[in-house]
Design an enzyme around this catalytic site. Sequence first.
Site, PDB file in Angstrom:
ATOM      1  N   HIS A  13       2.248 -48.450  29.398  1.00 15.54           N
ATOM      2  CA  HIS A  13       3.649 -48.201  28.988  1.00 15.54           C
ATOM      3  C   HIS A  13       4.032 -49.280  27.984  1.00 15.54           C
ATOM      4  O   HIS A  13       4.324 -50.417  28.365  1.00 15.54           O
ATOM      5  CB  HIS A  13       4.585 -48.246  30.193  1.00 15.54           C
ATOM      6  CG  HIS A  13       6.006 -47.908  29.862  1.00 15.54           C
ATOM      7  ND1 HIS A  13       6.752 -47.044  30.614  1.00 15.54           N
ATOM      8  CD2 HIS A  13       6.830 -48.311  28.856  1.00 15.54           C
ATOM      9  CE1 HIS A  13       7.965 -46.931  30.097  1.00 15.54           C
ATOM     10  NE2 HIS A  13       8.029 -47.697  29.018  1.00 15.54           N
ATOM     11  N   HIS A  15       6.169 -50.194  24.155  1.00 12.08           N
ATOM     12  CA  HIS A  15       6.979 -49.875  22.968  1.00 12.08           C
ATOM     13  C   HIS A  15       6.537 -50.799  21.841  1.00 12.08           C
ATOM     14  O   HIS A  15       6.604 -52.025  21.998  1.00 12.08           O
ATOM     15  CB  HIS A  15       8.467 -50.122  23.241  1.00 12.08           C
ATOM     16  CG  HIS A  15       9.014 -49.320  24.381  1.00 12.08           C
ATOM     17  ND1 HIS A  15       9.624 -48.098  24.210  1.00 12.08           N
ATOM     18  CD2 HIS A  15       9.017 -49.568  25.721  1.00 12.08           C
ATOM     19  CE1 HIS A  15      10.003 -47.631  25.401  1.00 12.08           C
ATOM     20  NE2 HIS A  15       9.642 -48.497  26.330  1.00 12.08           N
ATOM     21  N   LYS A  99       6.690 -37.631  27.604  1.00 14.43           N
ATOM     22  CA  LYS A  99       7.619 -38.562  28.228  1.00 14.43           C
ATOM     23  C   LYS A  99       8.966 -37.908  28.480  1.00 14.43           C
ATOM     24  O   LYS A  99       9.587 -37.380  27.561  1.00 14.43           O
ATOM     25  CB  LYS A  99       7.789 -39.786  27.309  1.00 14.43           C
ATOM     26  CG  LYS A  99       8.787 -40.814  27.797  1.00 14.43           C
ATOM     27  CD  LYS A  99       8.273 -41.600  28.983  1.00 14.43           C
ATOM     28  CE  LYS A  99       9.367 -42.430  29.630  1.00 14.43           C
ATOM     29  NZ  LYS A  99       9.230 -43.854  29.462  1.00 14.43           N
ATOM     30  N   HIS A 136      10.854 -41.521  33.024  1.00 18.21           N
ATOM     31  CA  HIS A 136      11.837 -42.594  33.182  1.00 18.21           C
ATOM     32  C   HIS A 136      12.662 -42.190  34.402  1.00 18.21           C
ATOM     33  O   HIS A 136      13.487 -41.284  34.319  1.00 18.21           O
ATOM     34  CB  HIS A 136      12.710 -42.752  31.935  1.00 18.21           C
ATOM     35  CG  HIS A 136      13.688 -43.875  32.069  1.00 18.21           C
ATOM     36  ND1 HIS A 136      13.548 -45.066  31.404  1.00 18.21           N
ATOM     37  CD2 HIS A 136      14.791 -43.996  32.856  1.00 18.21           C
ATOM     38  CE1 HIS A 136      14.537 -45.881  31.760  1.00 18.21           C
ATOM     39  NE2 HIS A 136      15.303 -45.256  32.639  1.00 18.21           N
ATOM     40  N   HIS A 174       7.677 -47.676  35.412  1.00 18.38           N
ATOM     41  CA  HIS A 174       8.386 -48.927  35.708  1.00 18.38           C
ATOM     42  C   HIS A 174       9.216 -48.857  37.000  1.00 18.38           C
ATOM     43  O   HIS A 174      10.437 -48.958  36.974  1.00 18.38           O
ATOM     44  CB  HIS A 174       9.247 -49.390  34.533  1.00 18.38           C
ATOM     45  CG  HIS A 174      10.013 -48.325  33.786  1.00 18.38           C
ATOM     46  ND1 HIS A 174      10.850 -47.435  34.399  1.00 18.38           N
ATOM     47  CD2 HIS A 174      10.065 -48.022  32.470  1.00 18.38           C
ATOM     48  CE1 HIS A 174      11.385 -46.641  33.499  1.00 18.38           C
ATOM     49  NE2 HIS A 174      10.911 -46.972  32.311  1.00 18.38           N
ATOM     50  N   ASP A 247       5.970 -52.069  29.741  1.00 20.42           N
ATOM     51  CA  ASP A 247       7.278 -51.697  29.198  1.00 20.42           C
ATOM     52  C   ASP A 247       7.783 -52.779  28.251  1.00 20.42           C
ATOM     53  O   ASP A 247       8.992 -52.991  28.128  1.00 20.42           O
ATOM     54  CB  ASP A 247       8.299 -51.416  30.310  1.00 20.42           C
ATOM     55  CG  ASP A 247       9.535 -50.688  29.779  1.00 20.42           C
ATOM     56  OD1 ASP A 247       9.481 -50.164  28.645  1.00 20.42           O
ATOM     57  OD2 ASP A 247      10.552 -50.671  30.490  1.00 20.42           O
TER      58      ASP A 247
HETATM   59  C1  NCD Z   1      13.161 -49.547  26.383  1.00 22.02           C
HETATM   60  C2  NCD Z   1      13.311 -49.700  24.871  1.00 22.02           C
HETATM   61  O1  NCD Z   1      13.955 -50.643  24.432  1.00 22.02           O
HETATM   62  O2  NCD Z   1      12.762 -48.876  24.131  1.00 22.02           O
HETATM   63  N1  NCD Z   1      14.059 -50.444  27.039  1.00 22.02           N
HETATM   64  C3  NCD Z   1      13.958 -50.895  28.307  1.00 22.02           C
HETATM   65  O3  NCD Z   1      14.878 -51.572  28.761  1.00 22.02           O
HETATM   66  N2  NCD Z   1      12.894 -50.669  29.046  1.00 22.02           N
HETATM   67  C4  NCD Z   1      13.370 -48.141  26.753  1.00 22.02           C
HETATM   68  C5  NCD Z   1      12.863 -47.807  28.119  1.00 22.02           C
HETATM   69  O4  NCD Z   1      11.680 -47.765  28.365  1.00 22.02           O
HETATM   70  O5  NCD Z   1      13.703 -47.559  28.994  1.00 22.02           O
HETATM   71 ZN    ZN Z   2       9.871 -48.205  28.297  1.00 19.83          ZN
END
Ligand code: NCD
Ligand code: ZN
Length: 343
Positions: A13, A15, A99, A136, A174, A247
């Site tokens: 996971h 970003h 997702k 999520h 998460h 995450d």
């Molecule tokens: C994530 C993001 O900033 O893209 N933020 C987070 O708090 N985890 C989005 C997500 O996965 O919920």
């Molecule tokens: Zn995330």
Amino acid sequence: MQSIILTRPDDFHLHVRDGEAMASVIQASARQFARAIIMPNLNPPVVTVHQAIDYRERILACLPKNTSFMPLMTLFLTEQTGVSEIAMARDSDVVFAAKYYPAGATTNSENGVRSIERISPVLEALEEHGLLLLMHGEVTDPSVDIFDREKVFIDTVLLPLLERFPGLRVVFEHITTSDAADLVMHGPENLAATITPQHLLLNRNALFAGGLRPHHYCLPILKAEAHRLAIVNAATSGHPRIFLGTDSAPHARHLKESVCGCAGIYTALNAMELYADVFENEGKLDKLEAFAGHHGADFYGLPRNKDTITLIKEDWTIPESVPFGADKLVPFRAGEICHWKFQ
Ligand code: NCD
Ligand code: ZN
């Protein structure tokens, strides 16, 4: 000096954003992990296989030519996603999962799903084609207390979904509560979960320690200590369907330190060191390798990585900030001592 050698891990996971921001953060993940499930919540989101292929190309173009890091792409589900897109995804060898973001749950999720009923045909297609559904796991009803949103999601969305689609592989992303940990540990074989470093290391007091702490704000929000202990127990238990997903969610410093700071914690800089800290504190370092390098690959049906990484026990100071395109990014535990070091 103490050191541990582990199967090279994967991050299920992650970003990485796009453009200059991505160029600033991608190397940190590529250094530690062999593969990562790349979240599709760009603005606009990655909703088609073509967009996922293009995004993957942009990620690879940011990395040195000889890198072996593999981005595993995902599609952002909307109520307009067609079943043909899922069939294309299955044939693409690029997209591994879809997702589910409840509309408005988190960063760039406005185009997410309002009612899961409306995406039933797509869920059937995912089940049929063997792609994973990544969830999520929170409801977004503003009348539900923010600390209860995961539990209400379990009762109102996840349990009915598991009943309806017994062949659909679902990753509860998460997880943050004892309710989620119990469900995954004792639940059906098609249900797995990822756990982040921040939810293992912090409870909700960290949001207010001596003042408001925007760099501890993420979604799902940090929970009470009893919940933290439950997910630490789950992560370090050796359970085969519980695995690593950082995450890591970088946001420019000024967007976090703001009157309306955004959700997301940047952990990719030293992700494995953070997890090592948790497992060491529990006396469970022997369980780290499977959590980080075996269970996720097994659940996704991917081969386990063949090479290894080394972590050594050595103190170093986590920087106050790192570059993020033209901005600055504050890593998790900025300025603090990290007790493990990735070699
Ligand atoms: C994530 C993001 O900033 O893209 N933020 C987070 O708090 N985890 C989005 C997500 O996965 O919920
Ligand atoms: Zn995330």
